[in-house]
Scaffold this active site. Structure first.
Site, PDB file in Angstrom:
ATOM      1  CG  HIS A   1       5.982 -21.717 -26.660  1.00  0.00           C
ATOM      2  ND1 HIS A   1       4.657 -21.401 -26.537  1.00  0.00           N
ATOM      3  CD2 HIS A   1       6.623 -20.993 -25.706  1.00  0.00           C
ATOM      4  CE1 HIS A   1       4.517 -20.516 -25.560  1.00  0.00           C
ATOM      5  NE2 HIS A   1       5.690 -20.251 -25.056  1.00  0.00           N
TER       6      HIS A   1
ATOM      7  CG  HIS B   1      -1.349 -29.726 -34.763  1.00  0.00           C
ATOM      8  ND1 HIS B   1      -1.277 -29.276 -36.057  1.00  0.00           N
ATOM      9  CD2 HIS B   1      -2.159 -28.848 -34.113  1.00  0.00           C
ATOM     10  CE1 HIS B   1      -2.007 -28.171 -36.185  1.00  0.00           C
ATOM     11  NE2 HIS B   1      -2.557 -27.899 -35.026  1.00  0.00           N
TER      12      HIS B   1
ATOM     13  CG  ASN C   1      -3.106 -24.326 -38.355  1.00  0.00           C
ATOM     14  OD1 ASN C   1      -2.316 -25.198 -37.988  1.00  0.00           O
ATOM     15  ND2 ASN C   1      -4.145 -23.957 -37.648  1.00  0.00           N
TER      16      ASN C   1
HETATM   17 FE1  HDD Z   1      -2.060 -25.031 -31.466  1.00  0.00          FE
HETATM   18  C1  HDD Z   1      -0.042 -27.727 -31.326  1.00  0.00           C
HETATM   19  C2  HDD Z   1      -1.066 -24.438 -34.696  1.00  0.00           C
HETATM   20  C3  HDD Z   1      -4.380 -22.496 -31.736  1.00  0.00           C
HETATM   21  C4  HDD Z   1      -2.725 -25.316 -28.210  1.00  0.00           C
HETATM   22  N1  HDD Z   1      -0.813 -25.925 -32.759  1.00  0.00           N
HETATM   23  C5  HDD Z   1      -0.053 -27.022 -32.509  1.00  0.00           C
HETATM   24  C6  HDD Z   1       0.735 -27.343 -33.654  1.00  0.00           C
HETATM   25  C7  HDD Z   1       0.446 -26.412 -34.601  1.00  0.00           C
HETATM   26  C8  HDD Z   1      -0.517 -25.522 -34.038  1.00  0.00           C
HETATM   27  C9  HDD Z   1       1.035 -26.348 -35.994  1.00  0.00           C
HETATM   28  C10 HDD Z   1       1.698 -28.513 -33.765  1.00  0.00           C
HETATM   29  C11 HDD Z   1       3.091 -28.097 -33.414  1.00  0.00           C
HETATM   30  C12 HDD Z   1       4.034 -29.264 -33.618  1.00  0.00           C
HETATM   31  O1  HDD Z   1       4.207 -29.653 -34.775  1.00  0.00           O
HETATM   32  O2  HDD Z   1       4.536 -29.764 -32.616  1.00  0.00           O
HETATM   33  N2  HDD Z   1      -2.658 -23.786 -32.941  1.00  0.00           N
HETATM   34  C13 HDD Z   1      -2.046 -23.635 -34.157  1.00  0.00           C
HETATM   35  C14 HDD Z   1      -2.604 -22.476 -34.822  1.00  0.00           C
HETATM   36  C15 HDD Z   1      -3.544 -21.948 -33.994  1.00  0.00           C
HETATM   37  C16 HDD Z   1      -3.564 -22.755 -32.809  1.00  0.00           C
HETATM   38  C17 HDD Z   1      -2.177 -21.978 -36.175  1.00  0.00           C
HETATM   39  C18 HDD Z   1      -4.410 -20.742 -34.184  1.00  0.00           C
HETATM   40  C19 HDD Z   1      -4.031 -19.692 -34.802  1.00  0.00           C
HETATM   41  N3  HDD Z   1      -3.347 -24.116 -30.222  1.00  0.00           N
HETATM   42  C20 HDD Z   1      -4.180 -23.069 -30.510  1.00  0.00           C
HETATM   43  C21 HDD Z   1      -4.827 -22.623 -29.297  1.00  0.00           C
HETATM   44  C22 HDD Z   1      -4.342 -23.402 -28.287  1.00  0.00           C
HETATM   45  C23 HDD Z   1      -3.418 -24.329 -28.884  1.00  0.00           C
HETATM   46  C24 HDD Z   1      -5.826 -21.489 -29.204  1.00  0.00           C
HETATM   47  C25 HDD Z   1      -4.636 -23.377 -26.823  1.00  0.00           C
HETATM   48  C26 HDD Z   1      -4.877 -22.306 -26.154  1.00  0.00           C
HETATM   49  N4  HDD Z   1      -1.555 -26.359 -30.049  1.00  0.00           N
HETATM   50  C27 HDD Z   1      -1.906 -26.242 -28.758  1.00  0.00           C
HETATM   51  C28 HDD Z   1      -1.251 -27.268 -27.873  1.00  0.00           C
HETATM   52  C29 HDD Z   1      -0.393 -28.065 -28.892  1.00  0.00           C
HETATM   53  C30 HDD Z   1      -0.683 -27.369 -30.193  1.00  0.00           C
HETATM   54  C31 HDD Z   1      -2.202 -28.017 -27.024  1.00  0.00           C
HETATM   55  C32 HDD Z   1      -0.558 -29.550 -28.913  1.00  0.00           C
HETATM   56  C33 HDD Z   1       0.819 -30.127 -28.861  1.00  0.00           C
HETATM   57  C34 HDD Z   1       1.673 -29.018 -28.667  1.00  0.00           C
HETATM   58  O3  HDD Z   1       0.948 -27.857 -28.603  1.00  0.00           O
HETATM   59  O4  HDD Z   1       2.862 -29.043 -28.547  1.00  0.00           O
HETATM   60  O5  HDD Z   1      -0.460 -26.662 -26.920  1.00  0.00           O
END
Ligand code: HDD
Length: 723
Positions: free
Chosen positions: A364, A100, A173
């Site tokens: 978060h 993202h 999402n």
């Molecule tokens: Fe995630 C970012 C949505 C599964 C780990 N995720 C991130 C963002 C969104 C989502 C919208 C961007 C937030 C922003 O605008 O700063 N992610 C989802 C959805 C998931 C999902 C809807 C499943 C239902 N994500 C998911 C899993 C993991 C992560 C299973 C790890 C275990 N996601 C992250 C992250 C991010 C992230 C690595 C990248 C940057 C951040 O968090 O801040 O932690």
């Protein structure tokens, strides 16, 4: 040729549209939420009427030349102004989000329709007169920070509610299910979908071997694959996407009663998508298309809105569902649990500066408030670790103190130190319990503070997956069966496009065989498109038997949309010297309906109308614009104007391309000759009539009163074709 650059197009769109609705913003005003007041107090600066200084406040007299030993001599290290500027500049970038990375955000507020105190004690859901400030970041997943907006990808929909009891983040999402069931697989998923590691190709798309290799080996991803190959992943606008919390959460009321809840955002403008070819072209011509569209609509005062919906499931009912409520690859069909719409979110203010707000925002799923709790969904449980961990790495230990992340309610605790600590806490006691600080900050009572819902948990430690997570195809099939034939065609087209970029034939074959478990006809057609073996029909259980629901019309964009508004849509109007009065008529009708009329001509200077008494300065030249940036096209009459248009190849190519992308096209009076020349329709209007043929509306000599019909017809067609 500078005006052909995508940036050139983009800037003109923003300027032209802002010009078209001049004054609207002022009239509507800009929302002043508690968050806005807080940002103004602690962070927002205005450089107007100020003097340039170093970062330590020393006034600067020159920024053009460094301090040197003689005019032609070497630069002196004692030039602290040079060092101040350069050292800060050298550190301007922070790591981009690992997924993202590309996103845009806006401020706004959420308001509940009626109190939900029977269901939850969560602050935003108690009082219909309360406006809870929000900050929403909308994103793509795969591409880097500088990638194009209109690529085929899931869109992130992250909302931070600044409530009176702390920040609550709903990090979802635009698709209600996910690729995997357990967070432990997330690094593999993201490695597979990102550009391949050896050559960092491709950007902003999953059309490559690694992605399809991984998912073809992972049947649990099948349902999500159906969604991402649908039109959902090429949205026309961020304002026109759904948002889903995906996981099952808990609502807990003041009596401690818990119910499962799923969250849904529904855009007031409806869900609309691009045609694939249009999305591809827009990615090249204006990579900022969605970002600009969001920004511009807010600047114009046409505020994006979503309704928040909930599906509430009694804890005792959850086990009766034909799938596991903790499995994030499953969706609860509205036919089983209806969605209740409980409030509305309005985005009414763009950030003042991208980096401190949009880039430093940390969302978060574990930012919870009293009244909202998590379920045991193993995907959600893993997310609870990942988001703060990545925030520490990306933004730093004290990310919660940054202006954009600060709650609007008081924060008091014994956290101290860490890089970039902002808060200065008076007093000696930085521990609990204490007597030197009068025992403060004191613990909250159970009725005020956050209490984890005491969900009963029994079991032995195991890495086994629950058997209730094992059906990977019923819902994929239900999704496919819910589509119209047009949408099914788009899904086949998307699979064919993506998999044709996969060079390993074995991966293509594996995907075709996997899809055979969803729909035999789809897999046979795909096999033919990809040059692999068509599978035998496999015995699959029907969705009706497994789910009780064969198809859910709500899953189809086309079936579930109401195509009754042209609000926020852009209409390109083709004018040359001598255009007739239908231009001003239509512009008036469109503006009144909330649409954005934009004019195009061969050159940038003022274009005179047929009477010679008035002129229009075009929003764009033909060469610096593209049909892809409009929802509908209009060709007015006027003998001289139309004769010139018939000679102008770039304009004719644009109009023909617009037809190919199913834009609504309207032509009136002599303008009808343009659509006839391009053979865009069979049936055109006779004198004094209006005709509609395959999205092309023609009208001849209908005079005043035509504007209403045309405006409405163009609006409906624009809505209908984009679905
Ligand atoms: Fe995630 C970012 C949505 C599964 C780990 N995720 C991130 C963002 C969104 C989502 C919208 C961007 C937030 C922003 O605008 O700063 N992610 C989802 C959805 C998931 C999902 C809807 C499943 C239902 N994500 C998911 C899993 C993991 C992560 C299973 C790890 C275990 N996601 C992250 C992250 C991010 C992230 C690595 C990248 C940057 C951040 O968090 O801040 O932690």
């Amino acid at each position: 040729m500078a005006d052909l650059s995508s940036q050139g197009i983009g800037r003109s769109v923003a300027n032209a549209a802002a010009h078209a609705v001049q004054g609207v913003k002022g009239a509507l005003g800009v929302g002043m939420t508690e968050k806005r007041q807080q940002l103004n107090q602690i962070a927002v600066q205005d450089n107007a009427n100020t003097v340039l200084t170093t970062s330590s406040g020393v006034p600067i007299t020159t920024v053009d030349d460094s301090l040197k030993a003689g005019e032609r001599g070497p630069t002196l290290i004692e030039d602290f102004q040079f060092r101040d500027r350069m050292a800060h500049f050298d550190r301007e970038r922070i790591p981009e989000r690992v997924v993202h990375a590309r996103g845009s955000a806006a401020h706004g507020y959420f308001q509940v329709y009626e109190s939900l105190s029977d269901l939850t004690r969560a602050a935003p859901f108690q009082d219909p007169s309360k406006k809870t400030p929000v900050f929403v970041r909308l994103s793509t997943v795969q591409g880097s920070k500088g990638s194009a907006d209109t690529v085929r990808d899931v869109r992130g929909f992250a909302t931070k509610f600044y409530t009176d009891e702390g920040n609550w983040d709903l990090v979802g999402n635009n698709i209600p299910v996910f690729f995997i069931q357990d967070a432990v697989k997330f690094p593999d998923l993201v490695h597979a979908l990102k550009p391949e590691p050896h050559n960092e190709i491709p950007q902003g798309q999953t059309a490559h071997d690694n992605f399809w290799d991984f998912v073809s080996l992972l049947p649990e991803s099948t349902h999500m694959l159906m969604w991402i190959m649908s039109d959902r992943t090429i949205p026309r606008s961020f304002r026109m996407i759904n948002g889903f919390g995906v996981h099952t959460f808990r609502f807990v009321n003041a009596d401690g009663v818990s119910r499962f809840v799923k969250f849904h955002w529904r855009p007031v403008l409806g869900v609309h998508s691009f045609i694939w070819d249009e999305a591809l072209k827009t990615a090249g011509r204006d990579p900022d298309y969605l970002r600009r569209d969001l920004w511009m609509s807010i600047e114009m005062g046409d505020f994006p809105e979503w309704e928040l919906g909930i599906q509430v499931i009694e804890e005792s009912e959850a086990d009766k569902l034909p799938f596991d409520i903790l499995d994030a690859t499953k969706y609860i069909p509205e036919e089983i649990v209806p969605i209740r719409y409980i409030g509305k979110m309005t985005l009414n203010r763009n950030p003042d500066e991208f980096f401190p707000e949009t880039e430093q925002a940390v969302f978060h799923p574990g930012h919870l408030i009293p009244g909202i709790d998590v379920s045991e969904d193993p995907l959600l449980q893993g997310r609870l670790f990942s988001y703060t961990d990545t925030a520490f790495h990306r933004v730093g230990t004290n990310f919660n103190e940054l202006p954009i992340n600060r709650p609007v309610c008081p924060v008091h605790n014994h956290q101290r130190g860490g890089f970039m600590r902002h808060t200065i806490v008076k007093g000696q006691a930085n521990y609990h319990p204490n007597s030197l600080g009068g025992g403060c900050p004191a613990l909250a009572s159970a009725s005020k503070g956050y209490v984890h819902y005491p969900a009963p948990v029994i079991g032995r430690k195991t890495s086994n997956r629950a058997g209730s997570f094992s059906d990977h195809f019923s819902q994929a099939r239900m999704f496919y069966n819910s589509m119209t034939d047009t949408e099914k065609g788009h899904i086949l087209g998307a699979f064919s496009f993506e998999l044709s970029k996969v060079s390993t034939m074995g991966i293509r074959q594996r995907m075709v065989d996997l899809l055979n478990k969803v729909d035999h006809d789809l897999s046979v057609k795909l096999a033919d498109n990809l040059g692999v073996k068509a599978p035998e029909k496999s015995e699959v259980e029907s969705s009706t038997k497994v789910l009780g629901v064969a198809a859910s019309p709500a899953l189809s964009i086309i079936k579930s949309n109401k195509y009754d508004t042209i609000r926020g849509r852009m209409v390109g109007i083709y004018i040359m010297p001598g255009y007739d009065s239908t231009v001003s008529e239509l512009m008036g009708a469109l503006t009144a309906a909330g649409a954005v009329p934009l004019t195009l001509s061969a050159k940038g200077g003022p274009v005179p109308d047929a009477s010679g008494s008035s002129t229009t300065t075009p929003s764009f030249t033909f060469s610096a614009s593209s049909s892809t940036q409009f929802d509908a096209l209009f060709i007015p009459g006027g003998r001289k104007s139309v004769d010139a248009l018939l000679e102008n190849v770039p304009a004719l190519v644009q109009i023909a391309e617009g037809f190919k992308h199913l834009k609504a096209i309207a032509a009136v009076n002599e303008g009808v000759e343009v659509v006839q020349r391009l053979s865009l329709m069979v049936k055109t209007a006779e004198d004094n009539s209006v005709a509609v043929d395959y999205g092309v509306i023609t009208a001849k000599g209908v005079g005043t009163g035509m504007n209403g019909k045309l405006g409405k017809a163009a609006g409906m067609a624009a809505g209908a074709v984009s679905g």
